[in-house]
Design a protein around this motif. Structure first.
Motif, PDB file in Angstrom:
ATOM      1  N   LYS A 134       0.813  -1.270  -0.026  1.00  0.00           N
ATOM      2  CA  LYS A 134      -0.123   0.035  -0.076  1.00  0.00           C
ATOM      3  C   LYS A 134       1.011   1.250   0.089  1.00  0.00           C
ATOM      4  O   LYS A 134       0.565   2.187  -0.701  1.00  0.00           O
ATOM      5  CB  LYS A 134      -0.830   0.042   1.224  1.00  0.00           C
ATOM      6  CG  LYS A 134      -1.816   1.125   1.338  1.00  0.00           C
ATOM      7  CD  LYS A 134      -2.579   0.843   2.538  1.00  0.00           C
ATOM      8  CE  LYS A 134      -3.733   2.143   2.656  1.00  0.00           C
ATOM      9  NZ  LYS A 134      -4.535   2.107   4.042  1.00  0.00           N
ATOM     10  N   SER A 135       1.816   1.229   0.798  1.00  0.00           N
ATOM     11  CA  SER A 135       2.793   2.299   0.879  1.00  0.00           C
ATOM     12  C   SER A 135       3.760   2.656  -0.285  1.00  0.00           C
ATOM     13  O   SER A 135       4.822   3.603  -0.045  1.00  0.00           O
ATOM     14  CB  SER A 135       3.514   2.539   2.369  1.00  0.00           C
ATOM     15  OG  SER A 135       4.212   1.624   2.483  1.00  0.00           O
ATOM     16  N   SER A 136       3.857   1.472  -0.967  1.00  0.00           N
ATOM     17  CA  SER A 136       5.223   1.521  -1.986  1.00  0.00           C
ATOM     18  C   SER A 136       4.884   2.815  -3.235  1.00  0.00           C
ATOM     19  O   SER A 136       5.980   3.049  -3.482  1.00  0.00           O
ATOM     20  CB  SER A 136       4.891   0.161  -2.803  1.00  0.00           C
ATOM     21  OG  SER A 136       3.799   0.137  -3.586  1.00  0.00           O
ATOM     22  N   GLY A 137       3.876   3.280  -3.412  1.00  0.00           N
ATOM     23  CA  GLY A 137       3.869   4.426  -4.212  1.00  0.00           C
ATOM     24  C   GLY A 137       3.920   3.868  -5.789  1.00  0.00           C
ATOM     25  O   GLY A 137       3.536   4.679  -6.593  1.00  0.00           O
ATOM     26  N   GLN A 138       4.001   2.699  -5.982  1.00  0.00           N
ATOM     27  CA  GLN A 138       4.095   2.187  -7.265  1.00  0.00           C
ATOM     28  C   GLN A 138       2.619   1.558  -7.833  1.00  0.00           C
ATOM     29  O   GLN A 138       2.390   1.323  -9.032  1.00  0.00           O
ATOM     30  CB  GLN A 138       5.051   0.904  -7.403  1.00  0.00           C
ATOM     31  CG  GLN A 138       6.290   1.386  -7.051  1.00  0.00           C
ATOM     32  CD  GLN A 138       7.249  -0.019  -7.003  1.00  0.00           C
ATOM     33  OE1 GLN A 138       7.418  -0.837  -7.972  1.00  0.00           O
ATOM     34  NE2 GLN A 138       8.247   0.019  -5.981  1.00  0.00           N
TER      35      GLN A 138
ATOM     36  N   ALA B 255      -1.956   1.982  -7.541  1.00  0.00           N
ATOM     37  CA  ALA B 255      -2.989   2.738  -6.783  1.00  0.00           C
ATOM     38  C   ALA B 255      -3.842   1.675  -5.943  1.00  0.00           C
ATOM     39  O   ALA B 255      -4.492   0.681  -6.576  1.00  0.00           O
ATOM     40  CB  ALA B 255      -4.161   3.287  -7.998  1.00  0.00           C
ATOM     41  N   TRP B 256      -3.969   2.186  -4.649  1.00  0.00           N
ATOM     42  CA  TRP B 256      -4.696   1.455  -3.660  1.00  0.00           C
ATOM     43  C   TRP B 256      -6.476   1.416  -3.730  1.00  0.00           C
ATOM     44  O   TRP B 256      -6.851   2.517  -3.743  1.00  0.00           O
ATOM     45  CB  TRP B 256      -4.162   1.679  -2.220  1.00  0.00           C
ATOM     46  CG  TRP B 256      -4.410   0.916  -1.217  1.00  0.00           C
ATOM     47  CD1 TRP B 256      -5.432   1.036  -0.332  1.00  0.00           C
ATOM     48  CD2 TRP B 256      -4.029  -0.272  -0.803  1.00  0.00           C
ATOM     49  NE1 TRP B 256      -5.754  -0.013   0.464  1.00  0.00           N
ATOM     50  CE2 TRP B 256      -4.721  -1.015   0.183  1.00  0.00           C
ATOM     51  CE3 TRP B 256      -3.250  -1.161  -1.430  1.00  0.00           C
ATOM     52  CZ2 TRP B 256      -4.637  -2.277   0.648  1.00  0.00           C
ATOM     53  CZ3 TRP B 256      -2.961  -2.504  -1.083  1.00  0.00           C
ATOM     54  CH2 TRP B 256      -3.623  -3.085   0.149  1.00  0.00           C
TER      55      TRP B 256
ATOM     56  N   ARG C 149      -0.358   3.627 -13.286  1.00  0.00           N
ATOM     57  CA  ARG C 149      -0.295   2.715 -11.952  1.00  0.00           C
ATOM     58  C   ARG C 149      -1.643   1.715 -11.935  1.00  0.00           C
ATOM     59  O   ARG C 149      -2.388   2.272 -12.205  1.00  0.00           O
ATOM     60  CB  ARG C 149      -0.101   3.531 -10.669  1.00  0.00           C
ATOM     61  CG  ARG C 149       0.830   4.317 -10.463  1.00  0.00           C
ATOM     62  CD  ARG C 149       1.163   5.172  -9.129  1.00  0.00           C
ATOM     63  NE  ARG C 149      -0.183   5.950  -8.758  1.00  0.00           N
ATOM     64  CZ  ARG C 149      -0.523   6.321  -7.533  1.00  0.00           C
ATOM     65  NH1 ARG C 149       0.196   6.090  -6.565  1.00  0.00           N
ATOM     66  NH2 ARG C 149      -1.414   7.148  -7.545  1.00  0.00           N
TER      67      ARG C 149
ATOM     68  N   LYS D 173      -4.331  -0.338 -10.460  1.00  0.00           N
ATOM     69  CA  LYS D 173      -5.250  -0.341  -9.383  1.00  0.00           C
ATOM     70  C   LYS D 173      -5.504  -1.849  -8.689  1.00  0.00           C
ATOM     71  O   LYS D 173      -5.610  -2.886  -9.333  1.00  0.00           O
ATOM     72  CB  LYS D 173      -6.803   0.261  -9.585  1.00  0.00           C
ATOM     73  CG  LYS D 173      -6.753   1.558 -10.039  1.00  0.00           C
ATOM     74  CD  LYS D 173      -8.050   1.885 -10.277  1.00  0.00           C
ATOM     75  CE  LYS D 173      -8.747   1.493 -11.249  1.00  0.00           C
ATOM     76  NZ  LYS D 173     -10.021   2.243 -11.638  1.00  0.00           N
TER      77      LYS D 173
END
Length: 778
Positions: free
Chosen positions: A428-432, A434-435, A488, A490
């Motif tokens: 979730k926090s990878s930034g790679q 879309a969560w 990105r 989802k």
């Protein structure tokens, strides 16, 4: 001797019902086997065939054909010798075309009734010259597709069907196949059941449009035109399903559309209008939360006439079945599933001198056209082979509308989810990516989940299913996920519900709530118990099959509320209770949407539901949306009827079920005083009837979710109409007392109840259901 008596019974029934003897023919095509024997069981690849890369087998098509054939023979009077069947390898492209020409065109004459039925894969074929915006033709896929045979395109079928119509044939075409190039969006089962979609052919047909009309658009033919039934709209997937009431394991796989259609046809009268069958069918399909809406197309005359065309006689005496053999108090009956009989149904001997003296009860249904019964009143000596019986009491089983739910057979413990929890947080926090917090609100490109054995990564666009290494890492996901064109992807990560929670769920066989069935396979379920990680905590909810973010067509919600699951005993108990309550509310809606009135041909009620805007006075049909905030009265809309005809008066009840399972009685609100309709002065005159009482008009609530509206009619008063007002699970008001003398009221109280049963009901009642959308006021 036994064969002669059986035929005698059928002849007697035909004479009593006044059935016509027009020639009826059918061609039934079912294909399970698309992959040649000896090939890999899941698919075969052959890049040489016009760009199509893969084929896969189906499971329910042969069962669909078997049930349809039995219904045609036993209920709809298609002679066995006039039904041609092509199964699996027999159903090549040329064989299908030749059979249509031979069986439905060359052998037919003006006024004959013909049926074409196809159960198998559907697809699309690029055609840049077809004159349509999508530039694609819909197709059915023959069994020899893998060998290079071209699909049979809709335009080819249209030309063949037009030839039959030119000869004056009354034609019905039914397709349980998918003609879509898209895939389901939103949440999907990780072991998703098979769909009837074959990847489209990427070469170009380069065929300009025909100058002739489509068969279903030939309005000059009126009641002699074609009626086309399709399992799904052209941008939807047609799914396979499982028949929970099948007699054996091999008979369980079915097409979802064909299964629902056979349920409706088993309960409907032979002369039931196609428009009414469509309403019944849609209700059942929507109650399963499937991402497919059946489509009926044809002239208004065909839609208002019987499914298999004009000329079907109207029964003057209701449903009759004949006795075949009598041994002591045991009676063999020529009738079964095809006419809607079930265990517990009671029938009276048809004898003008003693109409109710001899009665039998069905003890076992042995097929579509055979059942066993026992004499429960009167003397068995008066029953002879060929004696006619009429249904006095039907039975209804909640199993028909049981809610099917799933969670893994061996769920992990809360403490065992810690590794996955940390990797989900890293992803979730990878930034790679879309969560995606909620797949019912934002459709993901990729989905991570647990299928009960392994963690799975599912690509939505291609339907690709990847088993992840155990334990999986965030980097494993990031190396795989991508979307066409870059950007990105989802991603939604679904948590399995922990065993500490599922162990407290009081649902399924052996519990007090056995009308909610726990399935072994996730693809068989209406709802799956799915978790997510939100603010570091595990939350769970029921998520519907094929839940999508677009406005739903079904009154069943796409998910229940999310419930936080903490390790404490109190939190687990509260979460389990909330999930049980949600499942029972869903079951209540599904049970009502599946309730079917039986053969109404004895005394059909010629009115149907509509709505009148209290402000503008405009009357709308249930196919039109209602405006939020506006006030409406229910209206009985009169069918066209022969001049001077006199309908039976009935007790009228109208109620609605909202998406949260709440039932609201709309009419009558103040007792059963003036609900015996139509009034005497309108029995022959006809005209619409506005349903008004002291409660006045009802207001459409502030929601655009679909609502289910019901029109219930009965020859006798319910005694307490508040049985139709309920809070999802428990009936409000006084309810119906135990031992009530009104069997219909007892049945209605038990529809969608927590425990399955088979309450009896009189035959002279009807229920119609309509799924109505709401739109913002203009």
């Amino acid at each position: 001797m036994r064969r002669r008596l059986t035929v005698l019974g059928l002849i007697w029934i035909s004479a009593v019902l006044g059935l016509q003897a027009e020639t009826r023919r059918a061609l039934l095509v079912g294909i399970n086997q698309y992959v040649p024997q000896g090939s890999p069981p899941s698919m075969i690849k052959d890049a040489s065939y016009l760009g199509r890369q893969e084929w896969w087998n189906l499971r329910g098509c042969l069962n669909d054909v078997k049930v349809m054939r039995e219904l045609l023979e036993k209920k709809f009077r298609f002679p066995p010798q006039n039904i041609e069947v092509l199964l699996d390898a027999q159903a090549t492209r040329q064989a299908i075309i030749d059979a249509i020409r031979g069986r439905l065109i060359a052998a037919s004459s003006r006024g004959d009734v013909s049926l074409f039925y196809f159960s198998g894969h559907g697809s699309r074929f690029i055609n840049t010259l077809n004159g349509e915006l999508k530039r694609k033709d819909e197709t059915i896929v023959p069994a020899d597709s893998y060998a290079g045979a071209k699909d049979i395109r809709d335009k080819e079928l249209a030309r063949l069907f037009n030839e039959a119509l030119d000869k004056g044939v009354i034609l019905t075409a039914i397709f349980d196949s998918c003609c879509s190039g898209s895939v389901c969006r939103g949440f999907s089962a990780l072991d998703a059941g098979q769909s009837r979609y074959q990847p489209e052919v990427r070469s170009d047909a380069l065929e300009p449009p025909d100058s002739t009309k489509k068969p279903e658009e030939r309005t000059e033919l009126k009641e002699r035109g074609i009626l086309v039934l399709s399992a799904a709209q052209d941008d939807q997937i047609a799914e396979e399903a499982f028949d929970e009431e099948a007699r054996d394991k091999e008979s369980r796989p079915r097409g979802a559309f064909s299964l629902a259609l056979s349920k409706v046809l088993s309960a409907a009268s032979e002369n039931e209008p196609a428009s009414r069958i469509e309403q019944r069918l849609r209700s059942i399909m929507l109650s399963e939360n499937r991402a497919q809406i059946p489509v009926f197309s044809g002239t208004s005359e065909r839609m208002s006439g019987p499914l298999f065309g004009a000329g079907t006689a109207v029964s003057t005496g209701g449903l009759c079945v004949a006795a075949v053999q009598v041994e002591g108090d045991a009676v063999e009956i020529r009738g079964g599933y095809a006419v809607g009989l079930a265990e517990g149904c009671e029938l009276n001997l048809e004898d003008a001198r003693r109409p109710s003296e001899v009665r039998i009860r069905i003890t076992k249904v042995e097929g579509l056209a055979q059942a066993k019964a026992a004499v429960i009143a009167g003397s068995a000596s008066t029953i002879k082979p060929g004696s006619l019986f009429r249904v006095y009491k039907w039975t209804y089983s909640n199993a028909q509308g049981a809610l099917k739910v799933w969670w893994p057979a061996s769920p992990p413990k809360l403490q065992d989810l810690n590794t996955a929890r940390s990797e989900i947080q890293a992803l979730k926090s990878s930034g790679q990516i879309a969560w995606v917090r909620d797949p019912t609100e934002d459709s993901p490109d990729w989905q991570v989940g647990y299928d009960g054995r392994s963690w799975i990564l599912l690509e939505k666009a291609a339907g690709r299913r990847i088993v992840l290494k155990q334990p999986w890492r965030a980097k494993d996901i990031l190396e795989i996920v991508s979307v066409p064109g870059g950007g990105r992807a989802k991603v939604f990560v679904g948590f399995p519900a922990p065993v500490e929670l599922t162990a407290k769920l009081n649902l399924g066989s052996g519990t007090a709530n056995d009308a909610v069935i726990r399935t072994v396979s996730e693809s068989e379920a209406n709802y799956s118990l799915v978790g997510r990680l939100e603010d570091g905590a595990v939350q769970t909810a029921w998520l519907a099959r094929n839940a999508i973010r677009e406005p739903s067509e079904s009154p069943l919600p796409v998910r229940s509320d999310w419930r936080t699951v903490m390790p404490s005993a109190e939190s687990l108990r509260d979460a389990a209770a909330a999930l049980e309550d949600a499942a029972l509310r869903l079951q209540k809606i599904k049970g009502w949407l599946n309730l079917q009135s039986q053969d109404e041909s004895l005394r059909p009620f010629p009115y149907h539901l509509g709505f009148k805007n209290a402000g503008t006075g405009r009357v709308t049909s249930p196919n039109e949306p209602l405006q939020v905030g506006e006030r409406y009265n229910a209206v009985l809309i009169r069918d066209e009827a022969p001049s001077g005809s006199r309908p039976e008066q009935r007790r009228i009840y109208v109620f609605a079920i909202s998406g949260d399972g709440r039932g609201t009685l709309l009419y009558p609100r103040f007792g059963e005083v003036e609900n015996f309709l139509p009034p005497e002065n309108q029995l022959v005159k006809g005209g619409n009837i506005v349903l008004k009482d002291a409660a006045g008009a009802f207001q459409i609530p502030e929601t655009t979710d679909p609502c289910a509206y019901f029109l219930l009619t009965s020859a006798d008063p319910l005694g307490n109409p508040w049985v139709l007002e309920f809070d999802g699970v428990k009936t409000r008001g006084a309810g119906v007392a135990e031992g009530s003398s009104n069997p219909l009221a007892r049945l209605l109280q038990q529809v969608g109840a927590a425990t399955r049963g088979k309450p009896a009901a009189p035959s002279h009642w009807s229920v119609e259901h309509y799924i109505v959308k709401s739109v913002p006021a203009k």
